[in-house]
Write an enzyme that holds these catalytic residues in place. Structure first.
Site, PDB file in Angstrom:
ATOM      1  N   ALA A 102       0.897  -1.265  -0.028  1.00  0.00           N
ATOM      2  CA  ALA A 102       0.216   0.249  -0.012  1.00  0.00           C
ATOM      3  C   ALA A 102       0.693   1.186  -0.132  1.00  0.00           C
ATOM      4  CB  ALA A 102      -0.890   0.113   1.252  1.00  0.00           C
ATOM      5  N   LEU A 103       1.776   1.313  -1.083  1.00  0.00           N
ATOM      6  CA  LEU A 103       2.911   2.379  -1.167  1.00  0.00           C
ATOM      7  C   LEU A 103       2.220   3.658  -1.489  1.00  0.00           C
ATOM      8  CD1 LEU A 103       5.708   0.396  -2.946  1.00  0.00           C
ATOM      9  CD2 LEU A 103       5.020   0.357  -0.669  1.00  0.00           C
ATOM     10  N   HIS A 105       7.025   6.117   1.271  1.00  0.00           N
ATOM     11  CA  HIS A 105       7.561   4.984   1.008  1.00  0.00           C
ATOM     12  C   HIS A 105       8.646   5.099  -0.199  1.00  0.00           C
ATOM     13  CE1 HIS A 105       4.105   2.642   2.664  1.00  0.00           C
ATOM     14  NE2 HIS A 105       5.015   2.047   3.507  1.00  0.00           N
TER      15      HIS A 105
END
Ligand code: PAF
Length: 284
Positions: A32-33, A37
């Site tokens: 769920a970047l 990230h």
């Protein structure tokens, strides 16, 4: 970019890279970047010959079944973002691949794991140590990258690395914030548009609290932040504490540490958010 789900394949690829004297960086994630990230991935790409990103929603670190079930999963979007960020290998194992047998290891993480998240999410940090130690054994990275939104997690991982003598450099990277100030988090996707808008008050309140330092004492800042947020019906502050940035132990007055940091966990509706802010530059 190569997408790998089996441990043996990952090991083979990385051992070939190592034979060519390539340095390896690792960014452990649960997918769920978001841009936070991606900032870690870009730094990893810059500082290492090879960048490995793991995507694995680690069940052993969830002390709440509902949180695990609702944790966002967006693999196709994650792969596209990682390709653009020039990641070399994505490791996305199944649960069976990572835990063929239940992991019963108990880590000695010391006092850093016993406060704040350690109190409200019992077992969480032991689960983080289980998965991150496995990833370190598999990837054998020269450097591993973690975001400072999870400040306590970084201290716990440093404690784990010390306990196990793992030869890896832990690189901590600054929090990325949305335009309104909300710290980027995969959990932000679970907020309704209205909650999302309100959630920026968390970062605004933390920032505002720094302007009262050193004029107000630690207890006054604790009360200010907790009361401001709890006055909004959408929020429920689970904890707000001012701690030493490295030991994570509470401070009662500004003189007790050179790096006081406010750490908060707050429910916005059903969604639990964390954030932190330093007061260091207000005291010098
Ligand atoms: O910070 C996270 O996303 C996770 O705790 C980590 C480090 C990837 C371990 O599962």
């Amino acid at each position: 970019m190569k997408i790998i789900s089996r441990i043996c394949e990952l090991r083979n690829c990385l051992s070939e890279e190592r034979q060519k004297n390539k340095t390896i960086g690792l960014v452990p994630t649960m997918g769920a970047l978001h841009d936070g990230h991606i900032s870690l991935v870009k730094r990893c790409v810059e500082e290492n010959d090879i960048c490995v990103v793991s995507l694995f929603v680690n069940p052993t670190q969830f002390n709440n079944k509902q949180d695990l079930a609702t944790y966002p999963r967006t693999p196709e979007n994650d792969f596209a973002l990682l390709e653009t960020a020039e990641c070399d290998y994505v490791f996305t194992p199944t649960e069976k691949e990572m835990y063929p047998e239940p992991d019963v290891r108990v880590f000695n993480l010391g006092l850093v794991a016993e406060v704040m998240e350690g109190v409200y999410r019992p077992g969480h940090f032991n689960g983080v140590a289980q998965i991150v130690s496995k990833l370190f054994y598999l990837v054998e990275p020269d450097k591993a990258y973690f975001g400072e939104k999870d400040l306590q997690q970084i201290a716990v991982i440093r404690a784990m690395v010390k306990e196990l003598n793992i030869p890896v450099e832990i690189v901590s990277c600054p929090i990325l914030r949305e335009a309104g100030g909300l710290a980027m988090s995969s959990r932000n996707r679970r907020l309704t548009p209205e909650q999302h808008q309100k959630a920026s008050l968390i970062a605004r309140t933390l920032k505002e609290s720094t302007t009262f330092v050193p004029g107000k004492n630690v207890q006054e800042i604790l009360d200010y932040v907790a009361n401001t947020l709890n006055n909004e019906p959408v929020f429920r502050v689970e904890y707000f504490d001012i701690v030493d940035r490295y030991t994570l132990q509470s401070v009662k007055n500004w003189k007790e540490t050179t790096d006081p940091t406010g750490c908060i966990a707050v429910f916005c509706g059903e969604v639990r958010l964390i954030d932190n802010i330093t007061y260091k530059n207000k005291l010098s």
